[in-house]
Write a protein that holds these residues in place. Structure first.
Motif, PDB file in Angstrom:
ATOM      1  N   MET A 243       0.895  25.516  10.690  1.00  0.00           N
ATOM      2  CA  MET A 243       0.545  24.828  10.990  1.00  0.00           C
ATOM      3  C   MET A 243       1.053  23.245   9.882  1.00  0.00           C
ATOM      4  N   SER A 244       2.139  22.488  10.086  1.00  0.00           N
ATOM      5  CA  SER A 244       2.576  22.116   9.565  1.00  0.00           C
ATOM      6  C   SER A 244       1.497  20.663   8.014  1.00  0.00           C
ATOM      7  N   ILE A 245       2.198  19.983   6.709  1.00  0.00           N
ATOM      8  CA  ILE A 245       1.297  19.349   5.861  1.00  0.00           C
ATOM      9  C   ILE A 245       1.712  18.034   5.883  1.00  0.00           C
ATOM     10  N   VAL A 246       1.111  17.127   5.539  1.00  0.00           N
ATOM     11  CA  VAL A 246       1.032  15.708   6.050  1.00  0.00           C
ATOM     12  C   VAL A 246       0.855  15.179   5.033  1.00  0.00           C
ATOM     13  N   LYS A 247       1.720  13.718   4.923  1.00  0.00           N
ATOM     14  CA  LYS A 247       1.861  13.175   3.694  1.00  0.00           C
ATOM     15  C   LYS A 247       0.632  12.167   4.686  1.00  0.00           C
ATOM     16  N   ARG A 248      -1.099  11.072   3.087  1.00  0.00           N
ATOM     17  CA  ARG A 248      -1.535  10.494   3.277  1.00  0.00           C
ATOM     18  C   ARG A 248      -1.613   9.770   2.351  1.00  0.00           C
ATOM     19  N   TRP A 249      -1.875   8.943   3.136  1.00  0.00           N
ATOM     20  CA  TRP A 249      -2.322   7.686   2.049  1.00  0.00           C
ATOM     21  C   TRP A 249      -2.927   6.511   2.038  1.00  0.00           C
ATOM     22  N   ALA A 250      -3.633   6.440   1.319  1.00  0.00           N
ATOM     23  CA  ALA A 250      -5.235   5.238   1.558  1.00  0.00           C
ATOM     24  C   ALA A 250      -4.255   4.058   1.845  1.00  0.00           C
ATOM     25  N   VAL A 251      -5.216   3.093   2.511  1.00  0.00           N
ATOM     26  CA  VAL A 251      -4.383   1.977   3.395  1.00  0.00           C
ATOM     27  C   VAL A 251      -6.213   1.055   3.169  1.00  0.00           C
ATOM     28  N   THR A 252      -5.120  -0.159   3.475  1.00  0.00           N
ATOM     29  CA  THR A 252      -6.442  -1.644   4.700  1.00  0.00           C
ATOM     30  C   THR A 252      -5.322  -1.714   5.702  1.00  0.00           C
ATOM     31  N   TYR A 253      -7.029  -1.977   6.533  1.00  0.00           N
ATOM     32  CA  TYR A 253      -5.668  -2.584   7.942  1.00  0.00           C
ATOM     33  C   TYR A 253      -6.775  -3.527   8.430  1.00  0.00           C
ATOM     34  N   THR A 254      -6.278  -4.049   9.238  1.00  0.00           N
ATOM     35  CA  THR A 254      -6.539  -5.098  10.367  1.00  0.00           C
ATOM     36  C   THR A 254      -6.004  -5.557  11.544  1.00  0.00           C
ATOM     37  N   LYS A 255      -7.402  -5.448  12.620  1.00  0.00           N
ATOM     38  CA  LYS A 255      -7.265  -5.847  14.133  1.00  0.00           C
ATOM     39  C   LYS A 255      -6.469  -7.541  14.296  1.00  0.00           C
TER      40      LYS A 255
END
Length: 187
Positions: free
Chosen positions: A1-13
């Protein structure tokens, strides 16, 4: 299993509107550094993208996905990818056994509405993305990604079926053998 980087984000459609409504989410950069996955605040996968060589994911940047505009916030701790874990905590690859990826030879065309269609050779790849969703990816003969779509795990992708992706009509042919996977024509 690979480790991933995670960011808190805001998104819009709302990609083109002047007044955008943003929601909270999480953006993951897979271990390969080539693919980003966008999750909503309930950690449900809602969009993904393969990054181009010149695209960088870092705090303060904006990334445009197929259907979402993402403003990247602070980097969270790295951990196992969300796509590998379903609601009960069981690895999603267990749903289809050890082989979590299937491929079919396929013919595809962009001439969806025309009577006389010109088809091209390619292949269709089905990847497990979670307990309820799979990703179908269309690739040309050289392996270049042409398009992808998320489908419910209950939808059958099998030989002899016709499948529609955004801008492509795909006719599915025989199952290909992928190294390290067991073949099951109906997932």
């Amino acid at each position: 299993m690979s480790i991933v980087k995670r960011w808190a984000v805001t998104y819009t459609k709302h990609l083109k509107q002047k007044r955008k409504v943003y929601q909270d989410g999480v953006l993951e950069l897979c271990g390969s550094g080539k693919k980003v996955l966008l999750y909503d605040d309930c950690e449900k996968l809602i969009d993904s993208k393969y990054l181009k060589n010149d695209e960088v994911v870092e705090c303060g940047r904006t990334v445009t996905l197929e259907a979402h505009l993402v403003d990247i916030g602070v980097l969270e701790e790295s951990r196992a990818p969300l796509a590998d874990i379903n609601v009960t905590g069981v690895r999603s690859t267990e749903r289809h056994g050890a082989g979590s990826q299937k491929e079919w030879n396929a013919l595809y065309t962009t001439q969806i509405t025309q009577k006389a269609k010109k088809f091209h050779n390619g292949f269709l790849r089905l990847s497990v993305c979670g307990s309820y969703m799979d990703q179908v990816t269309l690739l040309n003969e050289e392996g270049v990604v042409l398009g992808s779509k998320y489908v419910k795990s209950s939808e059958f992708i099998k030989t002899g079926k016709t499948f529609e992706l955004l801008n492509y009509l795909v006719e599915i042919f025989e199952l290909r053998t992928v190294e390290g996977s067991k073949t099951n024509p109906e997932i």
